[in-house]
Design an enzyme around this catalytic site. Structure first.
Site, short mmCIF file in Angstrom:
data_model
loop_
_atom_site.label_atom_id
_atom_site.label_comp_id
_atom_site.label_asym_id
_atom_site.label_seq_id
_atom_site.Cartn_x
_atom_site.Cartn_y
_atom_site.Cartn_z
N LYS A 42 -1.26 -1.59 -1.39
CA LYS A 42 -0.99 -1.37 -2.80
C LYS A 42 0.43 -0.84 -3.06
O LYS A 42 0.96 -0.96 -4.15
CB LYS A 42 -1.99 -0.33 -3.35
CG LYS A 42 -3.43 -0.71 -3.26
CD LYS A 42 -4.27 0.51 -3.74
CE LYS A 42 -5.72 0.32 -3.38
NZ LYS A 42 -6.51 1.54 -3.66
N GLY A 43 0.98 -0.18 -2.05
CA GLY A 43 2.15 0.65 -2.27
C GLY A 43 3.35 -0.02 -2.92
O GLY A 43 4.13 0.63 -3.61
N GLU A 98 8.02 -4.30 0.56
CA GLU A 98 7.16 -3.22 1.07
C GLU A 98 7.66 -1.88 0.55
O GLU A 98 8.87 -1.71 0.34
CB GLU A 98 7.19 -3.29 2.61
CG GLU A 98 6.46 -2.21 3.34
CD GLU A 98 4.96 -2.19 3.10
OE1 GLU A 98 4.57 -2.02 1.93
OE2 GLU A 98 4.19 -2.29 4.06
N ASP A 99 6.75 -0.95 0.33
CA ASP A 99 7.20 0.36 -0.15
C ASP A 99 7.84 1.19 0.97
O ASP A 99 8.86 1.83 0.75
CB ASP A 99 6.06 1.14 -0.83
CG ASP A 99 4.85 1.35 0.07
OD1 ASP A 99 4.73 0.64 1.09
OD2 ASP A 99 4.02 2.22 -0.25
N ASP A 102 7.23 2.63 8.45
CA ASP A 102 7.10 3.88 9.20
C ASP A 102 7.01 3.54 10.69
O ASP A 102 8.03 3.44 11.36
CB ASP A 102 5.85 4.61 8.68
CG ASP A 102 5.68 5.99 9.24
OD1 ASP A 102 6.52 6.42 10.04
OD2 ASP A 102 4.68 6.67 8.89
N LYS A 130 11.63 4.75 6.93
CA LYS A 130 11.37 6.04 7.59
C LYS A 130 11.44 5.80 9.09
O LYS A 130 10.62 5.09 9.66
CB LYS A 130 9.99 6.53 7.17
CG LYS A 130 9.63 7.91 7.63
CD LYS A 130 8.48 8.42 6.80
CE LYS A 130 7.42 9.07 7.62
NZ LYS A 130 6.30 9.54 6.80
N PHE A 151 6.62 13.42 4.50
CA PHE A 151 5.63 12.63 3.78
C PHE A 151 6.02 12.52 2.32
O PHE A 151 6.23 13.52 1.63
CB PHE A 151 4.23 13.25 3.92
CG PHE A 151 3.17 12.23 3.63
CD1 PHE A 151 2.77 11.32 4.62
CD2 PHE A 151 2.63 12.11 2.37
CE1 PHE A 151 1.85 10.34 4.34
CE2 PHE A 151 1.70 11.13 2.08
CZ PHE A 151 1.30 10.24 3.07
N ASP A 158 1.45 6.83 -1.92
CA ASP A 158 0.32 7.74 -2.19
C ASP A 158 0.11 8.77 -1.09
O ASP A 158 0.60 8.63 0.02
CB ASP A 158 -0.98 6.93 -2.31
CG ASP A 158 -1.49 6.45 -0.95
OD1 ASP A 158 -0.70 5.81 -0.22
OD2 ASP A 158 -2.65 6.73 -0.62
N ARG A 164 0.58 7.86 -6.82
CA ARG A 164 1.35 6.61 -6.85
C ARG A 164 2.12 6.44 -8.14
O ARG A 164 3.14 5.79 -8.20
CB ARG A 164 0.41 5.40 -6.70
CG ARG A 164 -0.25 5.24 -5.34
CD ARG A 164 -0.90 3.87 -5.26
NE ARG A 164 -1.91 3.77 -4.23
CZ ARG A 164 -1.68 3.45 -2.95
NH1 ARG A 164 -0.45 3.23 -2.56
NH2 ARG A 164 -2.67 3.37 -2.09
C1 PRP Z 1 1.36 2.18 4.05
C2 PRP Z 1 2.61 1.60 3.44
C3 PRP Z 1 2.95 0.50 4.40
C4 PRP Z 1 2.48 1.02 5.72
C5 PRP Z 1 3.63 1.50 6.51
O1 PRP Z 1 0.31 1.38 3.65
O2 PRP Z 1 2.40 1.12 2.14
O3 PRP Z 1 2.26 -0.70 4.08
O4 PRP Z 1 1.57 2.09 5.44
O5 PRP Z 1 3.24 2.05 7.73
P1 PRP Z 1 3.58 1.47 9.16
O6 PRP Z 1 5.03 1.07 9.17
O7 PRP Z 1 3.31 2.68 10.05
O8 PRP Z 1 2.66 0.35 9.45
P2 PRP Z 1 -1.20 1.87 3.51
O9 PRP Z 1 -2.01 1.25 4.59
O10 PRP Z 1 -1.22 3.36 3.35
O11 PRP Z 1 -1.67 1.18 2.21
P3 PRP Z 1 -1.14 1.32 0.71
O12 PRP Z 1 0.05 0.39 0.58
O13 PRP Z 1 -2.31 0.87 -0.08
O14 PRP Z 1 -0.77 2.75 0.44
#
Ligand code: PRP
Length: 174
Positions: A42-43, A98-99, A102, A130, A151, A158, A164
């Site tokens: 969703k991000g 992508e938001d 990480d 990040k 964070f 979120d 969000r």
């Molecule tokens: C979060 C974020 C990225 C992902 C990044 O998604 O939006 O998609 O984690 O992390 P990574 O690089 O360690 O893979 P999340 O699964 O929390 O879903 P969301 O977008 O619904 O918040």
């Protein structure tokens, strides 16, 4: 949010300025072409909505849902696709939006998934890069801001599905 210690990291004005800069760069890079912009739910929904409205090249939009985090702030390391794209991307120019990147596991998984459908090109645009907890080698083609660790919430990001909707980005201490 009042019980959680928070500090503003990027204001809505800074974000708007940076989004315009990235959109301008993307528009130059894809001049004369049409993009398929794929947002990761969703991000990415807020960043993507702002970004596509600043592009001066035409685009189609689609979304995937790829979940990697559990209810907390640590990545589970397990990536699951729960919604695929509905657009044919064979021979198309693809921009994944992508938001946050990480560990890099979500984008690694998605890039491999989409490349199997033979797009003409595939690039990645992230709002936040990040870098400290990266588990796989990964570089975004376009990045809004880079942070080392911490964070962050707001602008689509979120904490346990909260915050969000904040127009600014905050760093929180848990
Ligand atoms: C979060 C974020 C990225 C992902 C990044 O998604 O939006 O998609 O984690 O992390 P990574 O690089 O360690 O893979 P999340 O699964 O929390 O879903 P969301 O977008 O619904 O918040």
């Amino acid at each position: 949010m009042d019980q959680i210690s928070k500090q503003i990291l990027f204001s809505r004005d800074e974000i708007q300025k940076r989004v315009r800069e990235i959109a301008s760069q993307i528009s130059k890079d894809y001049a004369g072409r049409e993009l398929v912009v794929i947002g990761i739910l969703k991000g990415a929904f807020i960043f993507m909505a702002d970004l596509v409205r600043e592009l001066s090249v035409p685009c189609k939009v689609d979304f995937v849902r790829v979940a990697s985090y559990g209810a907390g702030s640590e990545s589970s390391g397990k990536v699951v696709m729960t919604k695929d794209i509905e657009t044919s991307i064979k021979g198309r120019d693809i921009l994944i939006v992508e938001d946050i990147v990480d560990s890099g596991l979500t984008l690694q998984y998605l890039v491999n998934w989409l490349k199997e459908r033979n797009p003409h090109s595939l690039k990645i645009c992230v709002f936040l890069d990040k870098r400290k907890r990266r588990k796989v080698s990964f570089e975004a083609d376009y990045a809004g801001f880079t942070i080392d660790d911490g964070f962050v919430v707001g602008y689509g990001l979120d904490f346990d599905e909260q915050f969000r909707f904040f127009p600014d980005v905050y760093i929180i201490e848990q």
